[in-house]
Design an enzyme around this catalytic site. Structure first.
Site, PDB file in Angstrom:
ATOM      1  N   HIS A   1       0.594   2.196 -11.271  1.00  0.00           N
ATOM      2  CA  HIS A   1       1.207   1.522 -10.120  1.00  0.00           C
ATOM      3  C   HIS A   1       0.962   2.362  -8.871  1.00  0.00           C
ATOM      4  O   HIS A   1       1.132   3.586  -8.902  1.00  0.00           O
ATOM      5  CB  HIS A   1       2.713   1.350 -10.355  1.00  0.00           C
TER       6      HIS A   1
ATOM      7  N   ILE B   1       3.112  -9.123 -19.415  1.00  0.00           N
ATOM      8  CA  ILE B   1       2.741  -8.904 -20.809  1.00  0.00           C
ATOM      9  C   ILE B   1       3.778  -9.572 -21.715  1.00  0.00           C
ATOM     10  O   ILE B   1       4.975  -9.321 -21.584  1.00  0.00           O
ATOM     11  CB  ILE B   1       2.661  -7.397 -21.120  1.00  0.00           C
TER      12      ILE B   1
END
Length: 212
Positions: free
Chosen positions: A109, A93
């Site tokens: 995650h 990002i």
């Protein structure tokens, strides 16, 4: 309904789970747009089937990360997006996007961070590493995104016992089932319940309850 953007690079099973929870009235969000870096991502086709706007924006189209971030912002700002939700998104990002959405970009995650995280650790790579390490417990981590891979403030973690799993694929299936249940619930907390971020810790202004 809080407008969110979902970023996905592949099949987007967590994206599908979010859509289904919204349809069932369990998640107070509206998916304003799906962003992908992969024009062949199955998540794009699912978005179109659901009538969700979808757009492909790949960092290779731009000379640097800043221009990439500006392109992402151009897709998000007209839609008044309040949160960005990463659902199997494999690109880093850009810093200017993080600056524009401080503590409002969330990722999931498939392990208990900080273990088995960092650059290049995603999907089956994580489950293979977990299997090779011989650990008996892995899990799911939902965290906010900062400029380092898998290093933002942790919102919620749930352990998954895998001592009887005989392959990375079996671990993946067990963890994914938890992801699909957990991600919508924790996202609901984030968008509806007052909280503040202090360093690496999230402090809630009211009690929250285990989604199990």
């Amino acid at each position: 309904m809080t407008p969110i953007a979902v970023f996905a690079s592949g099949r987007g099973s967590n994206f599908r789970s979010l859509v289904h929870h919204i349809q069932e009235g369990k998640l107070s969000c509206r998916i304003a747009v799906l962003i992908s870096d992969n024009s062949r991502a199955p998540a794009l086709e699912f978005a179109r089937e659901m009538g969700i706007p979808a757009q492909v924006i790949h960092p290779a189209q731009f000379p640097d990360a800043e221009r990439f971030g500006e392109a992402l912002l151009s897709a998000l700002q007209p839609r008044q997006v309040r949160w960005i939700v990463l659902a199997g998104y494999l690109k880093k990002i850009p810093a200017n996007l993080i600056t524009h959405f401080p503590n409002r970009i969330v990722n999931i995650h498939p392990a208990l961070l900080p273990a088995f995280g960092g650059k290049g650790m995603y999907g089956m790579r994580v489950h293979q590493a977990v299997f090779d390490a011989g650990v008996q417990v892995t899990g799911v981590t939902i965290h906010l995104v900062n400029e380092d891979y898998d290093a933002g403030p942790i919102v919620w973690q749930e352990p998954v016992v895998i001592r009887d799993c005989r392959s990375p694929e079996e671990i993946a299936r067990r963890v994914l089932a938890v992801e699909h249940r957990l991600y919508p619930q924790v996202l609901q907390w984030l968008v509806t319940r007052p909280h503040r971020v202090t360093g690496k810790r999230i402090q809630w202004n009211e009690a929250i309850y285990d989604p199990n």
